[in-house]
Design a protein around this motif. Structure first.
Motif, PDB file in Angstrom:
ATOM      1  N   ALA A  37       0.720  -1.137   0.060  1.00 34.25           N
ATOM      2  CA  ALA A  37       0.011  -0.101   0.048  1.00 34.25           C
ATOM      3  C   ALA A  37       0.670   1.376  -0.015  1.00 34.25           C
ATOM      4  N   ALA A  38       2.136   1.374   0.683  1.00 34.14           N
ATOM      5  CA  ALA A  38       2.748   2.509   1.015  1.00 34.14           C
ATOM      6  C   ALA A  38       3.731   2.726  -0.436  1.00 34.14           C
ATOM      7  N   TYR A  39       4.102   1.744  -1.006  1.00 36.96           N
ATOM      8  CA  TYR A  39       5.064   1.981  -2.084  1.00 36.96           C
ATOM      9  C   TYR A  39       4.472   1.385  -3.521  1.00 36.96           C
ATOM     10  N   CYS A  40       3.581   0.697  -3.414  1.00 35.18           N
ATOM     11  CA  CYS A  40       2.984   0.249  -4.719  1.00 35.18           C
ATOM     12  C   CYS A  40       1.579   0.484  -5.119  1.00 35.18           C
ATOM     13  N   ASN A  41       1.061   1.087  -4.252  1.00 37.52           N
ATOM     14  CA  ASN A  41      -0.434   1.508  -4.476  1.00 37.52           C
ATOM     15  C   ASN A  41      -1.259   0.280  -5.008  1.00 37.52           C
ATOM     16  N   LEU A  42      -0.855  -0.917  -4.176  1.00 36.68           N
ATOM     17  CA  LEU A  42      -1.848  -2.076  -4.258  1.00 36.68           C
ATOM     18  C   LEU A  42      -2.407  -2.436  -3.105  1.00 36.68           C
ATOM     19  N   ALA A  71       4.251  -2.616 -10.776  1.00 37.48           N
ATOM     20  CA  ALA A  71       4.171  -1.402  -9.544  1.00 37.48           C
ATOM     21  C   ALA A  71       4.954  -2.016  -8.328  1.00 37.48           C
ATOM     22  N   ILE A  72       5.110  -3.312  -8.005  1.00 42.97           N
ATOM     23  CA  ILE A  72       5.775  -3.762  -7.280  1.00 42.97           C
ATOM     24  C   ILE A  72       7.423  -3.534  -7.523  1.00 42.97           C
ATOM     25  N   VAL A  73       7.756  -3.846  -8.599  1.00 38.03           N
ATOM     26  CA  VAL A  73       9.249  -3.595  -8.916  1.00 38.03           C
ATOM     27  C   VAL A  73       9.465  -2.158  -8.533  1.00 38.03           C
ATOM     28  N   ALA A 126       0.307  12.677 -22.415  1.00 41.77           N
ATOM     29  CA  ALA A 126       1.684  12.458 -21.603  1.00 41.77           C
ATOM     30  C   ALA A 126       1.532  12.053 -20.168  1.00 41.77           C
ATOM     31  N   ASP A 127       0.538  12.867 -19.676  1.00 34.50           N
ATOM     32  CA  ASP A 127       0.104  12.543 -18.234  1.00 34.50           C
ATOM     33  C   ASP A 127      -0.620  11.315 -18.075  1.00 34.50           C
ATOM     34  N   ALA A 128      -1.392  11.006 -18.989  1.00 36.57           N
ATOM     35  CA  ALA A 128      -2.026   9.424 -19.064  1.00 36.57           C
ATOM     36  C   ALA A 128      -0.924   8.501 -19.062  1.00 36.57           C
ATOM     37  N   ALA A 129       0.033   8.647 -20.011  1.00 37.21           N
ATOM     38  CA  ALA A 129       1.009   7.590 -20.123  1.00 37.21           C
ATOM     39  C   ALA A 129       1.981   7.420 -19.098  1.00 37.21           C
ATOM     40  N   SER A 130       2.247   8.738 -18.217  1.00 33.83           N
ATOM     41  CA  SER A 130       3.162   8.692 -16.839  1.00 33.83           C
ATOM     42  C   SER A 130       2.333   8.080 -16.011  1.00 33.83           C
ATOM     43  N   LEU A 131       1.042   8.404 -15.798  1.00 33.84           N
ATOM     44  CA  LEU A 131       0.218   7.911 -14.667  1.00 33.84           C
ATOM     45  C   LEU A 131       0.024   6.223 -14.964  1.00 33.84           C
ATOM     46  N   LEU A 132      -0.109   5.758 -16.101  1.00 34.73           N
ATOM     47  CA  LEU A 132      -0.347   4.364 -16.500  1.00 34.73           C
ATOM     48  C   LEU A 132       0.728   3.675 -16.041  1.00 34.73           C
ATOM     49  N   GLU A 133       1.938   4.086 -16.321  1.00 36.13           N
ATOM     50  CA  GLU A 133       3.202   3.395 -16.050  1.00 36.13           C
ATOM     51  C   GLU A 133       3.689   3.289 -14.544  1.00 36.13           C
ATOM     52  N   VAL A 134       3.328   4.396 -13.793  1.00 33.34           N
ATOM     53  CA  VAL A 134       3.644   4.608 -12.524  1.00 33.34           C
ATOM     54  C   VAL A 134       2.571   4.089 -11.633  1.00 33.34           C
ATOM     55  N   GLN A 135       1.337   4.352 -11.682  1.00 33.70           N
ATOM     56  CA  GLN A 135       0.174   4.030 -10.929  1.00 33.70           C
ATOM     57  C   GLN A 135      -0.880   3.083 -11.126  1.00 33.70           C
TER      58      GLN A 135
END
Length: 269
Positions: A37-42, A71-73, A126-135
């Motif tokens: 939850a703290a580092y992976c948003n899972l 997300a875990i990695v 660009a925002d969507a691509a970044s959010l998709l990759e990170v969150q």
């Protein structure tokens, strides 16, 4: 859809995090439980799996879908930064993030770069691509909706379609209907014209369904319940595919329109 290979999972655990005396890094049972939850948003409860912390982490990472593995990695990279142990070098971190990027990329339609695009559209994509990759796709849903909304406005203005005939601040469904009925690029659908027109008409129904998903199931507002990951990823994929198709069909018709912010009143917030 390819996720992490067994050799990569072994490398993450044994090389990057490190195992000593049966312990995985400096994870305690509580720290491991809080990690997702703290580092992976899972939402992951490692206590659903038997064994030691190392065995539980291995089971979670091995059984996760590619997007969750990414997300875990990335969470591992944040939890165990460069220099915190001798094996955690910059090169090792780069390798870790390259794995995450590959897992993210195989999980969705590739990002699009439409020719007919305002600065608003480019920024939203660009925002969507970044959010998709990170969150993940749930976080990206609002941005792809904004990109599609702005893109349709740009295309209609570029073709000289009468936007004044629409209500004030028209939605994606109304703008697409104007485009479908009047844009010259959509007059000839090729040898399977009838079948393609059914598909184009169905796109309008899809866009109509996107509005409640965005307004009541995404992070666009303070919604108590969010759309599930798989459904959010479907929306991202569909939206990107629609933009790619329309841009390919329309880029040869008329000049590029003005920035949406000039006349559309859109916002990327």
């Amino acid at each position: 859809m390819e996720g992490l290979r067994p050799t990569e999972i072994h490398w993450v655990i044994s090389h990057y995090i490190g195992v000593s005396g049966g312990y995985l890094g400096d994870f305690t049972y509580q720290a491991h439980r809080e990690f997702y939850a703290a580092y992976c948003n899972l939402k992951v409860d490692p206590e659903d799996y038997p064994g030691t912390t190392r065995q539980r982490f291995l089971a979670v990472l091995s059984s996760a879908d590619p997007q969750s593995q990414a997300a875990i990695v990335r969470g591992v990279a944040r939890r165990f930064p460069v220099g915190s142990e001798v094996q955690r070098t910059q090169d090792a971190r780069d390798k870790l993030l390259a794995m995450a990027k590959r897992c993210s990329q195989v999980a969705a339609v590739a990002p699009t770069s439409p020719k007919l695009a305002s600065e608003l559209v480019r920024q939203a994509l660009a925002d969507a691509a970044s959010l998709l990759e990170v969150q993940g796709p749930v976080s990206a849903l609002d941005r792809v909706h904004t990109a599609l909304h702005g893109y349709l406005k740009t295309v209609c203005r570029s073709a000289g379609l009468d936007m004044a005939s629409l209500p004030t601040d028209p939605g994606v469904t109304q703008i697409f209907k104007l485009m479908r009925e009047h844009h010259p690029a959509l007059r000839d659908m090729g040898v399977q014209d009838d079948a393609m027109r059914k598909i184009i008409f169905s796109i309008g129904n899809i866009l109509d369904a996107l509005n409640p998903l965005r307004n009541r199931g995404s992070l666009a507002h303070a919604n108590d319940q969010l759309v599930e990951r798989d459904e959010a990823l479907l929306v991202v994929n569909l939206t990107r595919s629609i933009i790619q198709y329309l841009d390919s069909k329309t880029q040869k018709h008329g000049p590029i329109g003005q920035d949406d912010s000039v006349a559309g009143g859109d916002s990327v917030t």
